[in-house]
Design a protein around this motif. Structure first.
Motif, PDB file in Angstrom:
ATOM      1  N   ALA A   1       0.497  -1.462   0.175  1.00 36.18           N
ATOM      2  CA  ALA A   1      -0.077   0.431  -0.295  1.00 36.18           C
ATOM      3  C   ALA A   1       0.678   0.794   0.044  1.00 36.18           C
ATOM      4  O   ALA A   1       0.159   2.314   0.024  1.00 36.18           O
ATOM      5  CB  ALA A   1      -0.885  -0.084   0.734  1.00 36.18           C
ATOM      6  N   PHE A   2       1.816   1.259   0.090  1.00 36.92           N
ATOM      7  CA  PHE A   2       3.091   2.100   0.068  1.00 36.92           C
ATOM      8  C   PHE A   2       4.215   1.860  -1.217  1.00 36.92           C
ATOM      9  O   PHE A   2       4.680   0.587  -0.908  1.00 36.92           O
ATOM     10  CB  PHE A   2       3.666   2.368   2.120  1.00 36.92           C
ATOM     11  CG  PHE A   2       2.271   2.565   2.456  1.00 36.92           C
ATOM     12  CD1 PHE A   2       2.743   3.632   2.717  1.00 36.92           C
ATOM     13  CD2 PHE A   2       2.271   1.696   3.048  1.00 36.92           C
ATOM     14  CE1 PHE A   2       1.589   4.289   3.832  1.00 36.92           C
ATOM     15  CE2 PHE A   2       1.661   2.079   4.017  1.00 36.92           C
ATOM     16  CZ  PHE A   2       0.857   3.070   4.884  1.00 36.92           C
TER      17      PHE A   2
ATOM     18  N   LEU B   1       5.097   0.110  18.005  1.00 33.15           N
ATOM     19  CA  LEU B   1       3.686  -0.546  17.575  1.00 33.15           C
ATOM     20  C   LEU B   1       3.126   0.617  17.164  1.00 33.15           C
ATOM     21  O   LEU B   1       2.136   0.416  16.158  1.00 33.15           O
ATOM     22  CB  LEU B   1       3.128  -1.190  18.727  1.00 33.15           C
ATOM     23  CG  LEU B   1       3.927  -2.730  19.062  1.00 33.15           C
ATOM     24  CD1 LEU B   1       2.927  -2.959  20.405  1.00 33.15           C
ATOM     25  CD2 LEU B   1       3.785  -3.604  18.141  1.00 33.15           C
ATOM     26  N   LYS B   2       3.006   1.897  17.439  1.00 28.48           N
ATOM     27  CA  LYS B   2       2.415   2.684  17.166  1.00 28.48           C
ATOM     28  C   LYS B   2       3.056   3.357  15.574  1.00 28.48           C
ATOM     29  O   LYS B   2       1.963   4.329  15.019  1.00 28.48           O
ATOM     30  CB  LYS B   2       1.887   4.295  18.459  1.00 28.48           C
ATOM     31  CG  LYS B   2       1.300   3.608  19.615  1.00 28.48           C
ATOM     32  CD  LYS B   2       1.683   4.681  20.550  1.00 28.48           C
ATOM     33  CE  LYS B   2       0.849   4.755  22.147  1.00 28.48           C
ATOM     34  NZ  LYS B   2       0.652   5.350  22.262  1.00 28.48           N
ATOM     35  N   GLU B   3       3.776   3.172  15.334  1.00 32.10           N
ATOM     36  CA  GLU B   3       4.340   3.590  14.177  1.00 32.10           C
ATOM     37  C   GLU B   3       3.771   2.386  13.579  1.00 32.10           C
ATOM     38  O   GLU B   3       4.856   2.742  11.940  1.00 32.10           O
ATOM     39  CB  GLU B   3       5.464   3.933  14.017  1.00 32.10           C
ATOM     40  CG  GLU B   3       5.985   4.594  15.185  1.00 32.10           C
ATOM     41  CD  GLU B   3       7.207   5.580  15.803  1.00 32.10           C
ATOM     42  OE1 GLU B   3       6.895   6.485  16.392  1.00 32.10           O
ATOM     43  OE2 GLU B   3       8.084   4.394  15.660  1.00 32.10           O
ATOM     44  N   ILE B   4       3.354   1.170  13.179  1.00 38.59           N
ATOM     45  CA  ILE B   4       3.630  -0.034  12.340  1.00 38.59           C
ATOM     46  C   ILE B   4       2.691   0.486  11.534  1.00 38.59           C
ATOM     47  O   ILE B   4       1.310   1.027  11.527  1.00 38.59           O
ATOM     48  CB  ILE B   4       3.137  -1.082  12.857  1.00 38.59           C
ATOM     49  CG1 ILE B   4       3.722  -1.634  13.957  1.00 38.59           C
ATOM     50  CG2 ILE B   4       2.759  -1.978  12.042  1.00 38.59           C
ATOM     51  CD1 ILE B   4       4.728  -1.869  13.588  1.00 38.59           C
ATOM     52  N   ALA B   5       2.868   1.192  10.065  1.00 39.94           N
ATOM     53  CA  ALA B   5       2.026   0.791   8.805  1.00 39.94           C
ATOM     54  C   ALA B   5       1.486  -0.270   8.532  1.00 39.94           C
ATOM     55  O   ALA B   5       2.013  -1.328   8.656  1.00 39.94           O
ATOM     56  CB  ALA B   5       2.479   1.532   7.391  1.00 39.94           C
ATOM     57  N   VAL B   6      -0.068  -0.626   7.726  1.00 40.00           N
ATOM     58  CA  VAL B   6      -1.112  -1.232   7.773  1.00 40.00           C
ATOM     59  C   VAL B   6      -1.562  -0.853   6.671  1.00 40.00           C
ATOM     60  O   VAL B   6      -1.951   0.363   5.952  1.00 40.00           O
ATOM     61  CB  VAL B   6      -2.150  -1.623   8.308  1.00 40.00           C
ATOM     62  CG1 VAL B   6      -2.573  -2.537   7.998  1.00 40.00           C
ATOM     63  CG2 VAL B   6      -1.369  -1.549   9.686  1.00 40.00           C
ATOM     64  N   GLY B   7      -1.583  -2.044   5.764  1.00 43.20           N
ATOM     65  CA  GLY B   7      -2.316  -1.570   4.366  1.00 43.20           C
ATOM     66  C   GLY B   7      -2.926  -3.240   3.839  1.00 43.20           C
ATOM     67  O   GLY B   7      -3.028  -4.240   4.258  1.00 43.20           O
ATOM     68  N   ALA B   8      -3.901  -3.128   3.111  1.00 40.82           N
ATOM     69  CA  ALA B   8      -4.499  -3.903   2.471  1.00 40.82           C
ATOM     70  C   ALA B   8      -4.816  -4.027   0.993  1.00 40.82           C
ATOM     71  O   ALA B   8      -5.049  -2.850   0.322  1.00 40.82           O
ATOM     72  CB  ALA B   8      -5.590  -4.740   3.302  1.00 40.82           C
TER      73      ALA B   8
ATOM     74  N   ALA C   1      -3.592  -2.468  -3.656  1.00 38.31           N
ATOM     75  CA  ALA C   1      -3.440  -1.755  -1.916  1.00 38.31           C
ATOM     76  C   ALA C   1      -4.133  -0.975  -2.174  1.00 38.31           C
ATOM     77  O   ALA C   1      -3.613   0.272  -3.139  1.00 38.31           O
ATOM     78  CB  ALA C   1      -2.096  -2.620  -2.163  1.00 38.31           C
ATOM     79  N   MET C   2      -4.199  -0.841  -0.877  1.00 35.17           N
ATOM     80  CA  MET C   2      -4.185   1.334  -0.056  1.00 35.17           C
ATOM     81  C   MET C   2      -4.297   1.272   1.142  1.00 35.17           C
ATOM     82  O   MET C   2      -4.251   0.142   2.077  1.00 35.17           O
ATOM     83  CB  MET C   2      -5.768   1.218   0.068  1.00 35.17           C
ATOM     84  CG  MET C   2      -7.279   0.734   0.521  1.00 35.17           C
ATOM     85  SD  MET C   2      -8.835   0.527   0.437  1.00 35.17           S
ATOM     86  CE  MET C   2      -9.767  -0.236   1.811  1.00 35.17           C
TER      87      MET C   2
END
Length: 781
Positions: free
Chosen positions: A641-642, A715-722, A740-741
């Motif tokens: 997603a990035f 953990l607050k700086e984990i990037a998430v995409g799907a 992906a977004m």
């Protein structure tokens, strides 16, 4: 007017409902009296079996039933619907034919189900598993022109093994069987199981093959069952040789001569008895090997190192397979064939023939590549690769390549820079360990010594030029098909900058008068770098096995400048940075672990997961990791997603950097997690649903990368995409398209990082900035 997300959810719901209704309408295409077969259910009526045992038996029996119902996806049958709505084609070609018979799927009807045959299958399988009194019945449940068949199985009591007898006699072969009875798979108290009996026959055959009984076969063993001795559900087993076992199968054979045809061609060489060449002119004897190689294409010692049979040795299947596998792994032979011919029937000796057909020693390949990326770069690459597979006549592989590439920025800023790359690489791979000590491997894979040398010229117009030199010496060896080791005794990289533009230097140093802040981080890209030291990697995988759960693991360790740092007393933090050839050498330790787990849900779907953790720690002569050795995330094989290398470190916002000087984001610590569900919907067409998460961080604080240091709040700086993807699997090539977004963006304000409430597919700007299309070759992991 902009539509709300709720409007889109309702629209998606309506479309899903319409699809469901259309799928249900498959029954309207049935003729009078026809019923669509939707599958079978098996009920097992037995109070003595555990829930797990019932489940395993039910799963195995269901797999035996025929026919299979029409394939479904999320409870729907789209392929059947396509078949039904497509008109019958007039010819066996064209779009209609392809849709109906290639994409579509013919309906499976209740009339296609032979229930009596399936009941016999159920009973037969149950008996093979020890349920000797199994009985089966069937019934049909129908509704709305759909039918399901219910099979009821009453397996009765399962017969257990009471005793196992290995019948003795005075023969040599029987004494070999008696010697391994303690390792039998047939254990008193275990259930009778035909598959275990087959495995026991294979076990005995394998042992006998390794003890010289070349002509023996598992079919020469019979296991007789007697259930009449006891009233209880018990059975006695008697393991013995069949009475009609051929005499040749009972003889132990030893190796007489080993003959190698190093340049065998079936079109040129006439065959004698057993398909073995009888023309043995130009024989060269080397350490009791008879080598026929008239043109002297190979040095004899290569066969002495590869073949494991010696004159007088008792035939051994393990050495037989080992020799063949090692010949194949040399990479210089196209075909490898082995024959054994009886030379003395009285003393039970045979000759071993190896018929080897070489591949063309030299090959030349040209590769071209066109590409475009997210930064508006468009370009191409040309590679010219040359390979010689027998350079010193001992299967040494010499590979050389030259390449050139360019990337031109189209439509970007006016001051954008282009990228030009060209270089050359050479690698010599020797099929043995070259070292001051002797190394004898019993692996089926030939160990290799690899020597590499390379150079690359990289020019970013208007910015800088880099010269990259690298060389390495090391070893690659495999214990078996699962375990592989690679040790680079020495791996050297030298990066030398040239033609650093004033504009780029001003970005590094800063220009207060022009309002340009200093950014020393950019200077690391063009700094002189000398990196040397050993590196080691270990790979374990069982993904090639036909198992439900498989694993892949690769761990690597890279240590640079350790000895040089200790000897010189280097301490960059104390201002004692040391140099070699006026270049500060890098000193660090780096470790990375890549673990993957694959679970097959069924024959057409798999859940694939991956976890990567890495850390690089600079010390001694370095305060930062070399840029080329840092970690990166984002892109088609990472967090999709990035865009590639645009994420991190930590919560640092890369949008602060100017587009024309976009700096690839890197870090000293990496965490990444991926999960992907893959399903086959039609032959070469696969779909996937995936989620990715991760980021990179810095070991030390960097004032020019605020938020980049690793902390307890990582953990607050984990990037998430799907996203979702399509995979076109053409066997020799897998073309992958992933859309992906981002779901969580770490460089947003802490309370505003999740993006669920920001999703608006009706907004063109949102789609442009947040929907990322990745086009790649092969699976991401």
């Amino acid at each position: 007017m902009q539509k709300s997300p709720l409007t889109y959810y309702r629209t998606v719901g309506v479309l899903a409902l319409m699809l469901f209704i259309s799928s249900c309408s498959n029954t309207k295409f049935l003729q009078e009296g026809q019923m669509l077969y939707t599958g079978a259910k098996i009920n097992i009526k037995n109070d003595t079996l555990t829930k797990k045992e019932k489940g395993n038996l039910k799963e195995a029996l269901t797999d035996q039933l025929r026919p299979k119902p029409n394939s479904s996806f999320l409870g729907l049958r789209p392929r059947l619907y396509i078949y039904n709505i497509t008109k019958e084609p007039k010819k066996e070609k064209g779009l209609s034919y392809w849709l109906k018979y290639k994409i579509g799927e013919k309906p499976v009807l209740l009339g296609d189900v032979d229930r009596e045959f399936n009941k016999k299958i159920i009973v037969n399988y149950s008996e093979n598993k020890g349920f000797f009194n199994a009985k089966a019945s069937s019934d049909t449940i129908s509704k709305n022109r759909k039918a399901k068949v219910i099979y009821d199985l009453k397996p009765g009591a399962r017969y257990l093994i009471s005793k196992v007898h290995f019948v003795e006699d005075s023969s040599v072969i029987n004494s070999e069987i008696q010697a391994i009875t303690d390792k039998t798979f047939l254990k008193a108290g275990n259930p009778f199981d035909l598959d275990v009996i087959k495995a026991e026959r294979e076990r005995i055959d394998e042992h006998l093959k390794n003890r010289g009984f070349y002509y023996f076969s598992p079919d020469n063993i019979v296991v007789q069952a007697d259930s009449t001795v006891l009233k209880e559900p018990r059975v006695e087993l008697f393991v013995k040789l069949k009475n009609n076992t051929p005499a040749l199968a009972k003889d132990q054979f030893t190796i007489d001569k080993t003959i190698v045809f190093a340049d065998y061609n079936i079109d040129d060489v006439k065959l004698g008895k057993y398909g073995v060449p009888y023309n043995t002119d130009s024989v060269e004897v080397y350490n009791n090997l008879y080598i026929i190689d008239p043109e002297k294409k190979f040095k004899p010692k290569i066969f002495d190192r590869t073949l494991y049979f010696n004159q007088g040795d008792l035939y051994n299947r393990m050495d037989h397979n080992l020799s063949l596998n090692r010949l194949i792994s040399l990479g210089v032979f196209k075909f490898v064939k082995n024959e054994f011919v009886v030379s003395d029937s009285l003393t039970h000796k045979f000759d071993a023939y190896y018929l080897l057909t070489p591949r063309p020693f030299q090959s030349l390949r040209v590769e071209t590549l066109g590409k475009t990326n997210s930064a508006n770069y468009t370009g191409g690459e040309v590679n010219l690769n040359w390979t010689h597979r027998n350079f010193f006549k001992s299967a040494e592989q010499l590979k050389g390549s030259i390449y050139g590439a360019f990337d031109v920025q189209v439509g970007g800023p006016k001051d954008a820079n282009n990228i030009i790359r060209f270089g050359a690489n050479a690698e010599l791979s020797i099929p043995r360990i070259v070292a001051p000590f002797k190394f004898r491997s019993s692996s089926a894979y030939v160990p290799r010594t690899n020597v590499k040398l390379g150079y690359e010229y990289l020019s970013r117009t208007k910015l800088y030029t880099l010269h990259n030199f690298n060389t390495s010496f090391g070893y690659l060896w495999k214990e078996n098909e699962r375990k592989e080791h690679e040790l680079k005794v020495l791996d050297v990289t030298l990066v030398a900058p040239q033609n650093i533009s004033e504009e780029y230097q001003r970005k590094i140093d800063g220009d207060p008068l022009a309002g340009i802040p200093a950014n020393p981080t950019l200077g690391r890209v063009v700094a002189k770098q000398l990196i040397f030291g050993p590196a080691y990697s270990y790979t374990y995988t069982n993904t090639m096995l036909p198992k439900k759960n498989t694993f892949y693991y690769k761990g690597s360790v890279d240590i640079a400048g350790t000895i040089a740092g200790l000897v010189s007393g280097a301490d960059a933090k104390a201002g004692k940075q040391k140099e070699i050839f006026n270049i500060p050498f890098s000193q660090y330790a780096k470790m990375e672990h890549d673990f993957r787990y694959y679970r097959k849900a069924n024959e057409k779907s798999t859940l694939a997961t991956r976890f990567i953790a890495g850390i690089g720690y600079p010390y001694g002569n370095s305060t930062t990791m070399p840029y080329v050795k840092q970690f990166f995330v984002g892109g088609s094989n990472s967090i999709r997603a990035f865009r590639a290398r645009t994420l991190g470190p930590g919560s640092y916002d890369p949008r602060n950097e100017e587009a024309s000087f976009f700096f690839d984001q890197s870090g000293d610590i990496k965490l990444e997690m991926n999960a992907e569900y893959r399903a086959n919907i039609y032959k070469f067409l696969n779909v996937a649903v995936f989620a990715d998460a991760g980021n990179v961080w810095l070991i030390n604080e960097d004032q020019y990368k605020p938020g980049g240091k690793f902390s307890k709040d990582f953990l607050k700086e984990i990037a998430v995409g799907a996203g979702v993807g399509l995979r076109l699997d053409f066997s020799i090539l897998i073309l992958r398209l992933d859309l992906a977004m981002p779901l969580r963006i770490p460089y947003y304000e802490e309370g505003d990082r999740w993006t669920f409430d920001k999703i608006d597919f009706g907004n063109g700007a949102w789609r442009r900035d947040n929907l990322i299309l990745n086009i790649a070759i092969g699976y991401p992991f």
